[in-house]
Design an enzyme around this catalytic site. Sequence first.
Site, PDB file in Angstrom:
ATOM      1  N   GLU A   1       0.831  -1.214   0.000  1.00  0.00           N
ATOM      2  CA  GLU A   1       0.000   0.000   0.000  1.00  0.00           C
ATOM      3  C   GLU A   1       0.862   1.259   0.000  1.00  0.00           C
ATOM      4  O   GLU A   1       0.608   2.211  -0.752  1.00  0.00           O
ATOM      5  CB  GLU A   1      -0.922   0.000   1.229  1.00  0.00           C
ATOM      6  CG  GLU A   1      -1.910  -1.151   1.274  1.00  0.00           C
ATOM      7  CD  GLU A   1      -1.385  -2.365   2.035  1.00  0.00           C
ATOM      8  OE1 GLU A   1      -2.217  -3.183   2.451  1.00  0.00           O
ATOM      9  OE2 GLU A   1      -0.149  -2.485   2.199  1.00  0.00           O
TER      10      GLU A   1
ATOM     11  N   ARG B   1       3.188  -0.398  15.755  1.00  0.00           N
ATOM     12  CA  ARG B   1       2.191   0.267  16.606  1.00  0.00           C
ATOM     13  C   ARG B   1       2.827   0.917  17.836  1.00  0.00           C
ATOM     14  O   ARG B   1       2.142   1.568  18.612  1.00  0.00           O
ATOM     15  CB  ARG B   1       1.112  -0.732  17.007  1.00  0.00           C
ATOM     16  CG  ARG B   1       1.626  -1.976  17.724  1.00  0.00           C
ATOM     17  CD  ARG B   1       0.534  -3.039  17.810  1.00  0.00           C
ATOM     18  NE  ARG B   1       0.987  -4.293  18.392  1.00  0.00           N
ATOM     19  CZ  ARG B   1       1.621  -5.253  17.736  1.00  0.00           C
ATOM     20  NH1 ARG B   1       1.925  -5.065  16.459  1.00  0.00           N
ATOM     21  NH2 ARG B   1       1.962  -6.370  18.324  1.00  0.00           N
TER      22      ARG B   1
ATOM     23  N   GLU C   1      -4.126  -5.302  17.822  1.00  0.00           N
ATOM     24  CA  GLU C   1      -3.048  -5.992  17.122  1.00  0.00           C
ATOM     25  C   GLU C   1      -2.101  -6.640  18.127  1.00  0.00           C
ATOM     26  O   GLU C   1      -1.478  -7.660  17.841  1.00  0.00           O
ATOM     27  CB  GLU C   1      -2.282  -5.022  16.210  1.00  0.00           C
ATOM     28  CG  GLU C   1      -1.409  -5.712  15.187  1.00  0.00           C
ATOM     29  CD  GLU C   1      -0.894  -4.772  14.113  1.00  0.00           C
ATOM     30  OE1 GLU C   1      -1.538  -4.662  13.050  1.00  0.00           O
ATOM     31  OE2 GLU C   1       0.157  -4.133  14.337  1.00  0.00           O
TER      32      GLU C   1
END
Length: 545
Positions: free
Chosen positions: A216, A272, A357
């Site tokens: 992406e 994250r 996650e």
Amino acid sequence: MSEAVAPTTSRPAWKALEAHFQAIKGQHLRDIFAADATRGERLTAEATGVFLDYSKNRVTDETLKLLFQLAKESGLKDRIDAMFRGDKINITENRAVLHVALRATKDQSIVVDGVNVVPEVHEVLDKMAAFSGRVRSGEWKGYTGKKIKNVINIGIGGSDLGPVMAYEALKHYSDRSINFRFVSNVDGTDFAEATQDLDPEDTLFIVASKTFTTLETMTNANSARAWTLAKLKDDAAVAKHFVAVSTAAKEVSKFGIDTANMFGFWDWVGGRYSMDSAIGLSTMIAIGPENFRAMLAGFHAMDEHFRTTPFEKNLPVIMGLLEVWYADFFEAETVAVLPYDQYLRRFPAYLQQLTMESNGKHVTLDGRTVTYETGPIYWGEPGTNGQHSFYQLIHQGTRLIPCDLIAFCKSLNPVGKHHDILMSNVFAQAEALAFGKTAEQVKAEGVADALVPHKTFEGNRPSNVILADHLTPEMLGKLVALYEHSVFTQGVVWEIGSFDQWGVELGKVLAQRIIPELDASSSAELKHDSSTNALIRRYRSCKAK
């Protein structure tokens, strides 16, 4: 080495909690408060300028005692020490877990594979500061000599959610002469809308991808490159309008970015947990190096609180254990995070990745299938907006939803009575959730009998109230670290690995296989299930029309 830890459900404290839950599950917060006049002052904790009122939770002193004992039996202290020491606690990837090193002070030493990583961290921070200063001052210019007016961060997951959240949260401190935008979705609309009113001559792209191969991110980066060169024509312009947050020097150079403008990070930082690494370059350009370092100091202050404070007064430990209590004993499936500050409007979305996650796992560290709930669903919106949408379900629905209400005593934008009205809602919502409104109270107001059930509030809905003075870069760091360490606490109790994310891989692998099959002229034999095959054929047909 740490002592062996018994499986979660066989620990004495867990078994005691099961029996204790049966004894107290029917108790109402109305009665609990009525029996203890000091509860509202006792069940609080404060550290680093963060005040936590957890008195409106469905717990007694015995509950808390058993939860803290569970943390001890889970080996939480040893696991905390192992993380801060640089041990490779991410066992499925054989990696250290050292987001805490990203905000370590220069005089600290954290050793990974025989190397003190702290000097490397500060070297990158200094490089980021120098570059940010050049962009903010106008010294860094685009290919045609124009000052940079627009900065677009291209990333996905932690390379996007952290920078977006931090920019929105700290917008009060940002340089308003520079426009910041963020592109993550591979949907072309995201890129098109981010650039449609901009000029390549004064736009800088930050491409954040460790390997510089993320599908992406690189799809968007290549579109950004094409958009830039459509006007500037010369490939040499790329070096003036693109920088990279990556470790893949060869790929970065091939793209056309000067590797002198490549900002590195390390495999011991999960995406994250990376907003305070070079992934935060856009944040530093927005708020300046001094404010960025203040944010790091906030992270570090909460890190040290978590590392050194007894569990009974440890904010992340208390919050993490309460989440275990609700998920595994009350079978609560979600947690609502409700920031009463518009600047934190992206904070719940950021926490969704951080929490889900990390702890959305179904096997233990040694590969056994878990027999209890892990990883509740986190969600939320800013108050008071949420009060006029989903609070109805929280107050009168059939699901138990523990809530975190986050608020600040002072507004960064004082306007009339706005902040008093906002804060009155924080306190009122926590009170209403806990105590509700009985049928007798409703009847006493003269409400018709037929309407009494509709206007009765059961209450007994748990919440935390997190209060701080005001939202600063330092305070944002403390809040993020608070949730980081709460997540870690939960993961330790559940015996799961909070620092890998194998669950995101399968869909990405299958997508790579399907991409060439979507060409309308393709005659490739489809070898999926009947539904997927039919959907691909329908898409091909639609494209061909």
